[in-house]
Design an enzyme around this catalytic site. Structure first.
Site, PDB file in Angstrom:
ATOM      1  N   ASP A 143       0.896  -1.198   0.088  1.00 11.41           N
ATOM      2  CA  ASP A 143       0.042  -0.088  -0.031  1.00 11.41           C
ATOM      3  C   ASP A 143       0.927   1.338   0.004  1.00 11.41           C
ATOM      4  O   ASP A 143       1.617   1.706   0.857  1.00 11.41           O
ATOM      5  CB  ASP A 143      -0.769  -0.024   0.998  1.00 11.41           C
ATOM      6  CG  ASP A 143      -1.893   1.038   1.238  1.00 11.41           C
ATOM      7  OD1 ASP A 143      -1.459   2.186   0.863  1.00 11.41           O
ATOM      8  OD2 ASP A 143      -2.860   0.804   1.252  1.00 11.41           O
ATOM      9  N   HIS A 144       1.152   1.824  -1.122  1.00 10.51           N
ATOM     10  CA  HIS A 144       2.267   2.848  -1.105  1.00 10.51           C
ATOM     11  C   HIS A 144       2.093   3.946  -0.280  1.00 10.51           C
ATOM     12  O   HIS A 144       2.989   4.688  -0.234  1.00 10.51           O
ATOM     13  CB  HIS A 144       2.532   3.055  -2.738  1.00 10.51           C
ATOM     14  CG  HIS A 144       1.407   4.248  -3.461  1.00 10.51           C
ATOM     15  ND1 HIS A 144       0.215   4.020  -3.706  1.00 10.51           N
ATOM     16  CD2 HIS A 144       1.361   5.771  -3.404  1.00 10.51           C
ATOM     17  CE1 HIS A 144      -0.401   4.946  -4.309  1.00 10.51           C
ATOM     18  NE2 HIS A 144       0.368   6.253  -3.776  1.00 10.51           N
ATOM     19  N   HIS A 147      -5.853   2.597   1.247  1.00 11.01           N
ATOM     20  CA  HIS A 147      -5.031   3.861   1.533  1.00 11.01           C
ATOM     21  C   HIS A 147      -5.697   4.656   2.877  1.00 11.01           C
ATOM     22  O   HIS A 147      -4.906   4.967   3.680  1.00 11.01           O
ATOM     23  CB  HIS A 147      -5.023   4.969   0.449  1.00 11.01           C
ATOM     24  CG  HIS A 147      -4.172   4.242  -0.854  1.00 11.01           C
ATOM     25  ND1 HIS A 147      -3.234   3.538  -0.738  1.00 11.01           N
ATOM     26  CD2 HIS A 147      -4.586   4.569  -2.290  1.00 11.01           C
ATOM     27  CE1 HIS A 147      -3.008   3.159  -2.084  1.00 11.01           C
ATOM     28  NE2 HIS A 147      -3.487   3.756  -2.768  1.00 11.01           N
TER      29      HIS A 147
HETATM   30  C1  BG6 Z   1      -3.570   4.407  -6.384  1.00 12.69           C
HETATM   31  C2  BG6 Z   1      -4.675   4.568  -6.939  1.00 12.69           C
HETATM   32  O1  BG6 Z   1      -3.443   3.376  -5.581  1.00 12.69           O
HETATM   33  O2  BG6 Z   1      -3.307   5.627  -5.756  1.00 12.69           O
HETATM   34  C3  BG6 Z   1      -4.904   5.590  -7.986  1.00 12.69           C
HETATM   35  O3  BG6 Z   1      -4.906   3.452  -7.858  1.00 12.69           O
HETATM   36  C4  BG6 Z   1      -4.680   7.136  -7.241  1.00 12.69           C
HETATM   37  O4  BG6 Z   1      -6.294   5.864  -8.428  1.00 12.69           O
HETATM   38  C5  BG6 Z   1      -3.179   6.941  -6.541  1.00 12.69           C
HETATM   39  O5  BG6 Z   1      -4.493   8.108  -8.197  1.00 12.69           O
HETATM   40  C6  BG6 Z   1      -2.707   7.999  -5.543  1.00 12.69           C
HETATM   41  O6  BG6 Z   1      -1.728   8.092  -5.171  1.00 12.69           O
HETATM   42  P1  BG6 Z   1      -0.854   9.416  -4.696  1.00 12.69           P
HETATM   43  O7  BG6 Z   1       0.226   8.846  -4.086  1.00 12.69           O
HETATM   44  O8  BG6 Z   1      -0.708  10.160  -6.051  1.00 12.69           O
HETATM   45  O9  BG6 Z   1      -1.868  10.177  -3.732  1.00 12.69           O
END
Ligand code: BG6
Length: 487
Positions: free
Chosen positions: A176-177, A239
């Site tokens: 989960d980045h 997230h």
């Molecule tokens: C991803 C989603 O996990 O996270 C995307 O699949 C989203 O839809 C993205 O745009 C958002 O990541 P960040 O780091 O740009 O907030």
């Protein structure tokens, strides 16, 4: 100082996909340049296309130039980086097509093998089966699963059961980045290394918490994926839930992966399941219509490729209640949407008001203290406190001031979330990855809402692209006599 990591082969399944080019390659490029990747480690990108090694390298170069931040691409550094690149042609679902991969990995049988499944979850089982069929899984192998893992609890279980036929749970890294973002990790530092927050962090002092992840971008050509998932499955279930866990969890007994994950899963298990009446009162789903973004007219969601009859939400707002001692009576309001006015992600802890104001009758309005943790676009932590306006006026006048808790930058470049997480996989550190029970507990809670939405218990609302979302979300929080932080 960087330290060289262990020798490994990183295999990116879906190696020519959007995520691979947009996030994974740039992360590996930086790790390589910053001296974190062992000199002989290889990056193998799988693709179905028949493409030569030279064409692959040229493509990676073009994509790095496109997706690295301005000024980060360097010809000389790329010359070193490209030595690690290797393309492998295979068809993910066809085990017999993995022979080239088998040959390449066989050249270094003792290396750590990291299989990054940057594909649709539909392929996770097939890829693991093929790796096992070719005897490519060793005790030094790890597999990284990109979210979302499934569309609901059942499909998530089915995928995990498949993967776990071939890998041990300790070899599985569910990414989960958001957990790789520096400010997100800072939440733990803030909570568990500062005594002053300890007695404040509960229902006696906190009124409510807001978690917002707003994106200005739309679906960006990912219609095929997005329309099957929507804001709840794409953002909230993973997230935003992970952010909620870091705010709500009890102090873990150490930073060991399982200590942290044990505490997170307790929070997920304490989420109050929603009744149909709750879904009506405490959830909002909406789709954006035509509007303007960054000064340009942008089409509505349903004007996208093949989604004209879609019932998929691009925005969701939810009041979450946590049934445990610490949080009883403290709502967590979550919201996330695409094509919002601006990119803005933040967690706001709203403290209760003071018990009695000695200033109230003298014309000073006292705002409640807030702790604002901004994740994007700026990364910062601010504590909003009341302070006297200097001067000789007869009545003491107050103003809200920000106490900024920002760490001095000690590195020239702030690493991206995927760099941190990729390096953690290489180092075999699973702390920032989701354990099976966490994923399942989050789905269990989300499924009830998704089912209610599927049965149209509440109507799909709309909001104009480039705005702050539907008025129903304002009403959701106003029902509790509260308002969103930015209103
Ligand atoms: C991803 C989603 O996990 O996270 C995307 O699949 C989203 O839809 C993205 O745009 C958002 O990541 P960040 O780091 O740009 O907030």
């Amino acid at each position: 100082m960087s330290e060289l990591s262990n020798l490994c082969d990183v295999i990116i399944f879906g190696g020519h996909g959007d995520l691979a080019f947009r996030k994974l390659m740039p992360a590996l490029y930086h790790l390589c340049n910053d001296g974190y990747l062992n000199h002989s480690s290889r990056i193998l990108s799988t693709t179905r296309a028949s493409i030569t090694q030279e064409e692959h390298i040229a493509l990676v170069k073009v994509k790095l130039q496109e997706f690295l931040a301005l000024g980060q691409f360097d010809e000389t550094k790329f010359e070193t980086f490209k030595e690690r690149l290797q393309v492998v042609t295979l068809d993910l679902g066809k085990e017999e097509s993995y022979s080239e991969l088998n040959t390449l990995l066989g050249e270094h049988p003792d290396r750590d093998r990291i299989s990054y499944l940057s594909t649709s979850p539909d392929f996770f089982g097939a890829i693991c089966k093929a790796l096992s069929g070719w005897n490519l899984i060793t005790p030094q192998s790890r597999v990284v699963l990109e979210k979302p893992i499934g569309r609901d609890l059942d499909s998530s279980r089915a995928i995990n059961v498949e993967v776990l036929k071939y890998f041990e749970e300790s070899q599985v890294y569910r990414i989960d980045h958001y957990l790789g973002k520096d400010t997100v990790q800072n939440i733990m530092a803030l909570r568990f290394s500062n005594r002053i927050f300890m007695p404040l962090w509960d229902a006696s002092n906190i009124d409510h918490v807001q978690i917002t992840v707003a994106e200005a971008v739309g679906v960006e050509g990912r219609w095929g994926y997005y329309d099957d998932y929507g804001a709840m499955r794409d953002m909230i279930q993973n997230h935003l839930m992970q952010l909620l866990c870091l705010i709500a969890m009890e102090p873990p007994c150490s930073l060991e992966a399982d200590s942290v994950r044990d505490e997170k899963v307790k929070v997920l298990r304490s989420l109050r399941p929603m009744s149909a009446a709750d879904i009506q009162l405490k959830t909002v789903r909406a789709q954006y219509t035509k509007g303007s973004s960054n000064g340009e007219i942008v089409p509505g969601y349903k004007e996208g490729e093949g989604v004209e009859h879609s019932n998929t939400e691009t925005y969701a707002a939810i009041r979450v209640d946590i049934d445990n001692w610490r949080w009883n009576g403290v709502p967590f309001y979550l919201r996330s949407g695409k094509r919002m006015r601006s990119r803005n992600s933040e967690i706001v802890i709203h403290f209760k008001s003071i018990p009695y104001s000695i200033f109230a009758n003298k014309g000073s309005c006292i705002s409640e203290n807030k702790l604002v943790i901004s994740l994007q676009p700026k990364e910062s932590i601010e504590l909003k406190l009341m302070n006297k306006i200097p001067g000789l006026s007869e009545q003491m006048r107050l103003q809200q001031v920000d106490l900024e808790l920002n760490s001095p930058m000690n590195e020239e470049r702030k690493p991206e979330a995927y760099e941190r997480l990729m390096l953690d996989v290489i180092r075999s550190n699973p702390t920032l990855f989701m354990r099976l029970d966490e994923v399942e507990a989050a789905w269990k809670w989300a499924d009830i809402i998704l089912q209610g939405w599927h049965e149209n218990i509440i109507p799909m609302k709309s909001y104009q692209a480039g705005t702050d979302g539907p008025t129903a979300a304002v009403e959701l929080i106003a029902r509790d006599s509260r308002s969103w932080h930015d209103e």
